[in-house]
Design a protein around this motif. Structure first.
Motif, short mmCIF file in Angstrom:
data_model
loop_
_atom_site.label_atom_id
_atom_site.label_comp_id
_atom_site.label_asym_id
_atom_site.label_seq_id
_atom_site.Cartn_x
_atom_site.Cartn_y
_atom_site.Cartn_z
N ARG A 226 -8.71 -8.77 8.96
CA ARG A 226 -8.75 -7.51 9.69
C ARG A 226 -8.22 -7.92 10.95
O ARG A 226 -8.85 -8.12 11.93
CB ARG A 226 -10.07 -6.77 9.64
N ALA A 243 -13.87 -2.85 -1.50
CA ALA A 243 -13.61 -2.23 -0.55
C ALA A 243 -12.25 -2.51 0.34
O ALA A 243 -11.60 -1.64 0.92
CB ALA A 243 -14.86 -2.57 0.79
N GLU A 247 -9.40 0.32 1.32
CA GLU A 247 -8.86 0.39 2.90
C GLU A 247 -7.26 0.02 3.06
O GLU A 247 -6.74 0.64 3.76
CB GLU A 247 -9.82 -0.68 3.67
N ARG A 248 -7.03 -0.88 1.90
CA ARG A 248 -5.60 -1.13 2.14
C ARG A 248 -4.57 0.11 1.77
O ARG A 248 -3.55 0.25 2.28
CB ARG A 248 -5.27 -2.47 1.65
N ARG A 250 -5.40 3.21 1.77
CA ARG A 250 -5.12 4.13 2.92
C ARG A 250 -4.26 3.76 4.00
O ARG A 250 -3.55 4.51 4.38
CB ARG A 250 -6.97 4.27 3.38
#
Ligand code: PEP
Ligand code: MG
Length: 609
Positions: A226, A243, A247-248, A250
């Motif tokens: 990250r 997760a 997240e990716r 988004r």
């Protein structure tokens, strides 16, 4: 023993990615040597042949790359290096030693290197000693291949990997194969070291300052990086991976939405236009970003063009390279910064003296004013290229007015010389200086009349103002672009430049952060130059913020008494003005075709965002 799964470090370049690590270990100082039994002789001989072939394949790959850039002399050198390691007499010498001395391949290759270097270096003359290095260098690559260490590993292999190393030096960074690297994670280094600057411009996530990183990794281990948070997660579980994927997607949606708007100018709601330019390090940068999104090149770090080669590029080679940059930029201005070597930026073929304090030593313009031919050749090439584009010349590490006067005199002489020789050159080439040394901030009133523009290199200015080495993690906390002293210096530069009617920009890395960009606009800067992957975010921020609001941010920040206070003020301003959820951004975006195919492809390839 349970392994600590999350490691926190320093965020260098944003982005989120997952993949297998490729660990690069530095070569040991002592080359390992051990006796081998007779039945192992053939295995060791074969290892030498395989290593030679591995090196030749890599040399051929690099030869093709430089040949494509029409750099014939470097292409020839790489071809000669391949001939050196395929030389039958050298290979016979190594084989004989393996058979007779019964030693491992590494020890026998090392013995050959020592013989080559001592036999040639005992002869007189600089150039002969140079040949000794030329003859042994390719054999060092064979040694590295045998030991699976060192920088050659930075370019080898087919798989896309997360590169883990003790440190990312600029020399190594220029050798990275961008198609194969998903992210870079390092044990040491600072947020604004030159290796970090390159990683940011290459567009992959990068985290440094990860304690004991290499001790915790195994080759091929899966990790999640990250970049924004400066963290690395080892051996992610199924839940972690789910997760990560959420997240990716988004982040991907947000990046796509921003990029659809990136062609629009950075015009504030009250009609003020900020120039947003790109920082470029290599001719390869041009396939990686859309030039339509930029207002030009605000910083062409030419030393990296020199670093990618095996010898100094000639005037003709530089001329062709700069002409290509102009062509790629399609008429937009290009700010060419002259060679900025010294400190951690070394050329493999140029021996700089060892200095006790290299950051305070022979760097940038100090080198090229002393070795004037370096400057003359580069300026001649640049001036000749000026016939093909909008050239702005910029000079690094300026400390005194005398340096500026000497540079201008040199340009004047070269202009006359080139015209006499029948070259066409642009009538008007702007001349600017980088503000990186505190003395230049405080003498700007005396200097400003002599130049057309100034550009602040905050990466260096911060280190010199705060006496905190940009490469040294021990003073990483002190190296803080938000310290009030830095804010004050930045605002003084803008004030003096504006009062003299000269254009002023910031090309240091801090300008790539959108809240810093608004702060700088509020101070009066009229241009920013940032790594290409930050352009869309910066433009988006500017388009949502009036100049009055930006000035208000600056007024609030100027009242703060600490770096933390400045950051807090910026965060509050961001919450007030800028924080846009991805959902809002996507709503603003013009309708596009479906991109789910691309997304799936990226997932399979472990693509970074
Ligand atoms: C700077 O110092 O901010 C700069 C842009 O130059 P470099 O990072 O190449 O030293
Ligand atoms: Mg600098």
């Amino acid at each position: 023993m349970t392994r600590q799964r999350n490691i926190n470090g320093i965020s260098v370049a944003p982005g989120l990615t997952m993949g297998p690590v490729h660990v690069v270990r530095a070569a040991p100082d002592v080359i390992p040597s051990w006796s081998i039994p007779e039945d192992q002789v053939l295995t060791e001989v074969r290892r030498v042949h395989d290593a030679v072939e591995g090196v030749c394949e890599e040399l051929e790959r690099r030869r093709q790359v430089v040949a494509e850039q029409a750099n014939e002399s470097d292409a020839n050198i790489l071809a000669v290096h391949a001939m050196i390691v395929r030389d039958p007499s050298a290979i016979t010498e190594i084989e004989k030693r393996i058979r007779e001395d019964r030693l491992n391949a590494e020890a026998c290759v090392q013995a050959l290197i020592e013989r080559l270097e001592s036999s040639l270096s005992s002869l007189d003359g600089e150039s002969i000693r140079g040949y000794a290095a030329d003859a042994s260098d390719p054999w060092r690559a064979v040694l590295e291949e045998l030991m699976q260490t060192e920088k050659r590993d930075f370019v080898a292999g087919d798989e896309r990997v997360i590169l883990a190393a003790s440190q990312l030096t600029p020399q190594v960074a220029t050798m990275l194969d961008r198609d194969r690297v998903l992210a870079v994670i390092c044990e040491t280094g600072g947020r604004f070291s030159h290796g970090a600057v390159l990683a940011r411009s290459f567009g992959f996530p990068c985290v440094v300052g990860l304690p004991n990183l290499l001790g915790r990794l195994e080759q091929g281990m899966r990790v999640i990086v990250r970049g924004d948070q400066g963290t690395v997660q080892l051996l992610p579980t199924e839940d972690d991976i789910d997760a990560f994927l959420v997240e990716r997607s988004r982040l991907q949606a947000r990046a796509e939405a921003l990029s659809t708007q990136a062609e629009l100018p950075a015009e504030t709601p009250n009609g003020h236009v900020l120039e947003v330019m790109a920082n470029i390090e290599s001719i390869h940068d041009f396939g990686t970003f859309n030039v339509e999104h930029t207002d030009g090149v605000g910083l062409l770090r030419t030393e990296f063009l020199y670093m990618e080669r095996a010898q100094f590029p000639s005037e003709e080679e530089q001329y062709r390279l700069y002409r290509r940059v102009f062509k790629n930029m399609g008429g937009r201005p290009v700010t060419l910064r002259t060679l900025d070597i010294g400190g951690d930026k070394q050329l493999p073929y140029f021996n700089m003296p060892k200095e006790a304090n290299p950051a305070l030593g022979w760097r940038g313009i100090r080198v090229t004013l002393r070795w004037k031919d370096l400057l003359r050749v580069q300026l001649r090439a640049a001036l000749r290229a000026s016939a093909h584009g909008d050239l702005r010349l910029m000079f690094p590490m300026i400390t005194t007015l005398d340096e500026i006067l000497e540079i201008k005199e040199t340009i004047k002489d070269l202009r006359v010389q080139l015209l006499e020789q029948g070259y066409e050159i642009a009538e008007d080439v702007s001349i600017g200086i980088m503000i990186e040394v505190p003395a230049a901030v405080f003498s700007l009133k005396q200097m400003i009349e002599e130049v057309d523009f100034v550009s602040v290199g905050t990466n260096d200015l911060v280190q010199y103002l705060l006496a905190a080495d940009r490469d040294n993690p021990f003073v990483g906390d002190l190296y803080d672009p938000h310290q009030p002293a830095v804010i004050e210096a930045l605002s003084q530069v803008a004030k003096v430049a504006k009062a003299a009617g000269k254009s002023c920009s910031v090309c240091g890395e801090m300008a790539g952060d959108h809240m810093n960009a608004l702060l700088l606009m509020g101070m009066g800067y009229d241009a920013l130059s940032v790594a290409p992957n930050f352009i869309s975010e910066v433009k988006y921020a500017v388009r949502r913020t009036t100049t009055q609001a930006a000035e208000e941010i600056f007024r609030e920040v100027a009242l703060e008494r600490s770096g933390a206070g400045v950051r807090q003020a910026l965060q509050e301003a961001a919450a007030r003005l800028m924080e846009v959820t991805t959902a809002e951004l996507i709503q603003e975006r013009p309708p596009l075709g479906s991109s789910s195919g691309d997304q799936k492809r990226q997932e399979k390839e472990g693509g970074a965002l």
